[in-house]
Design a protein around this motif. Structure first.
Motif, short mmCIF file in Angstrom:
data_model
loop_
_atom_site.label_atom_id
_atom_site.label_comp_id
_atom_site.label_asym_id
_atom_site.label_seq_id
_atom_site.Cartn_x
_atom_site.Cartn_y
_atom_site.Cartn_z
N ASP A 179 0.81 -1.23 0.00
CA ASP A 179 0.00 0.00 0.00
C ASP A 179 0.84 1.27 0.00
N THR A 180 2.08 1.19 0.45
CA THR A 180 2.93 2.39 0.53
C THR A 180 3.97 2.45 -0.58
N ALA A 181 3.86 1.59 -1.57
CA ALA A 181 4.81 1.61 -2.69
C ALA A 181 4.70 2.93 -3.45
N ARG A 182 5.81 3.34 -4.03
CA ARG A 182 5.85 4.60 -4.78
C ARG A 182 5.69 4.33 -6.28
N THR A 183 4.98 5.21 -6.94
CA THR A 183 4.88 5.15 -8.39
C THR A 183 5.55 6.36 -9.06
N ASP A 184 5.84 7.39 -8.25
CA ASP A 184 6.44 8.61 -8.81
C ASP A 184 7.93 8.46 -9.06
N THR A 185 8.51 7.33 -8.70
CA THR A 185 9.94 7.09 -8.91
C THR A 185 10.19 6.18 -10.11
N LEU A 186 9.12 5.83 -10.83
CA LEU A 186 9.22 4.85 -11.91
C LEU A 186 8.95 5.48 -13.27
N LEU A 187 9.72 5.08 -14.24
CA LEU A 187 9.59 5.60 -15.60
C LEU A 187 8.35 5.00 -16.26
N ASN A 188 7.44 5.87 -16.70
CA ASN A 188 6.22 5.44 -17.38
C ASN A 188 5.46 4.39 -16.56
N TYR A 189 5.16 4.74 -15.32
CA TYR A 189 4.50 3.78 -14.42
C TYR A 189 3.26 3.18 -15.06
N ASN A 190 3.18 1.87 -14.99
CA ASN A 190 2.03 1.11 -15.45
C ASN A 190 1.93 -0.12 -14.55
N PRO A 191 0.75 -0.39 -13.97
CA PRO A 191 0.64 -1.55 -13.07
C PRO A 191 0.94 -2.88 -13.75
N ALA A 192 0.76 -2.97 -15.05
CA ALA A 192 1.09 -4.21 -15.76
C ALA A 192 2.59 -4.46 -15.78
N THR A 193 3.37 -3.41 -15.64
CA THR A 193 4.82 -3.53 -15.57
C THR A 193 5.31 -3.61 -14.14
N TYR A 194 4.90 -2.62 -13.34
CA TYR A 194 5.47 -2.44 -12.01
C TYR A 194 4.57 -2.90 -10.86
N GLY A 195 3.39 -3.39 -11.16
CA GLY A 195 2.48 -3.76 -10.08
C GLY A 195 2.12 -2.56 -9.24
N ARG A 196 2.33 -2.66 -7.92
CA ARG A 196 1.98 -1.56 -7.02
C ARG A 196 3.02 -0.45 -7.05
N GLY A 197 4.25 -0.76 -7.52
CA GLY A 197 5.27 0.28 -7.60
C GLY A 197 6.57 -0.14 -6.95
N GLU A 198 7.36 0.85 -6.57
CA GLU A 198 8.66 0.61 -5.94
C GLU A 198 8.49 0.60 -4.43
N ALA A 199 8.97 -0.45 -3.79
CA ALA A 199 8.87 -0.57 -2.34
C ALA A 199 9.56 0.62 -1.66
N SER A 200 8.90 1.15 -0.62
CA SER A 200 9.45 2.30 0.10
C SER A 200 9.43 2.01 1.59
N LEU A 201 10.58 1.71 2.15
CA LEU A 201 10.65 1.40 3.57
C LEU A 201 10.26 2.60 4.42
N SER A 202 10.69 3.79 4.03
CA SER A 202 10.38 4.98 4.83
C SER A 202 8.87 5.24 4.88
N ARG A 203 8.20 5.08 3.77
CA ARG A 203 6.74 5.26 3.77
C ARG A 203 6.05 4.17 4.59
N ALA A 204 6.54 2.96 4.47
CA ALA A 204 5.91 1.86 5.19
C ALA A 204 6.05 2.03 6.70
N LEU A 205 7.17 2.62 7.14
CA LEU A 205 7.43 2.81 8.56
C LEU A 205 6.78 4.07 9.13
N ALA A 206 6.26 4.94 8.26
CA ALA A 206 5.82 6.26 8.71
C ALA A 206 4.70 6.29 9.73
N PRO A 207 3.65 5.48 9.60
CA PRO A 207 2.55 5.62 10.57
C PRO A 207 2.92 5.10 11.95
#
Length: 204
Positions: free
Chosen positions: A172-200
């Motif tokens: 749920d906290t994966a990033r899509t703004d760090t990926l070139l031409n983000y598309n879920p068929a390519t990247y799924g949910r996006g790039e894993a982000s430990l800092s976002r996952a730990l934030a709450p």
């Protein structure tokens, strides 16, 4: 290297005994595939059963055939991946050429399998950078343990969270703004982000 404080146990997949889970959060990295039906293998069948029950976090290397996770590569298909589709605490991990930033977006490594058109696979697919020039290694088998380390770190903060909650927090906290031409068929949910996952303060 990602979670050096975690208790690490080596699992020999050549020994066909059912998976044994320990007390507390279990994170199982699966940096291999299976080219025959899971039903014929006691260990892999127990892994699929545990992922279905949400008994541990499973990080599964997406594969290195440059195809969708659920399709043939060179005439073979990974039956372990097929059986983990839709299982509540399993995450497929693809490899980026490097970690991305909003200013310097990353793309999927040329060898990495991608999420494909199946929405269930897309929903449980993450990517992470594998800079082979720096670490001397490549492949989704290198990417998957990074996400396993992230899960272990999350478990050390969110001590009452279930494996499924930990897996979902990473997805749920994966990033899509760090990926070139983000598309879920390519990247799924996006790039894993430990800092976002730990934030709450807590996760549900």
């Amino acid at each position: 290297m990602v979670a050096p404080g975690a208790n690490i146990t080596e699992l020999d997949f050549s020994e066909q005994v059912p998976l044994t889970l320990k007390q507390g959060l279990n994170v199982i990295n699966l940096s291999y595939g299976l080219e025959e039906p899971v039903s014929g293998y006691r260990l892999e069948q127990s892994i699929v059963d545990a992922a279905r029950a949400g008994a541990a976090v499973f990080t599964k290397a997406a594969g290195n055939g440059s195809v969708a996770v659920d399709t043939l590569a060179d005439g073979d298909i990974d039956f372990l991946s097929l059986d983990l589709i839709g299982k509540q605490s399993a995450i497929f991990v693809g490899a980026l050429e490097r970690n991305g930033t909003p200013e310097n977006k990353a793309k999927l490594a040329s060898y990495s399998n991608y999420a494909g058109s199946d929405s269930e696979v897309q929903n449980q697919f993450l990517t992470v950078g594998v800079d082979s020039d720096k670490i001397g290694l490549s492949g989704t088998s290198v990417a998957a343990p990074v996400v396993a380390g992230y899960a272990a770190i999350l478990g050390s903060k969110f001590t009452s969270a279930t494996p499924t909650q930990i897996a979902n927090q990473l997805l749920d906290t994966a990033r899509t703004d760090t990926l070139l031409n983000y598309n879920p068929a390519t990247y799924g949910r996006g790039e894993a982000s430990l800092s976002r996952a730990l934030a709450p303060v807590l996760i549900r």
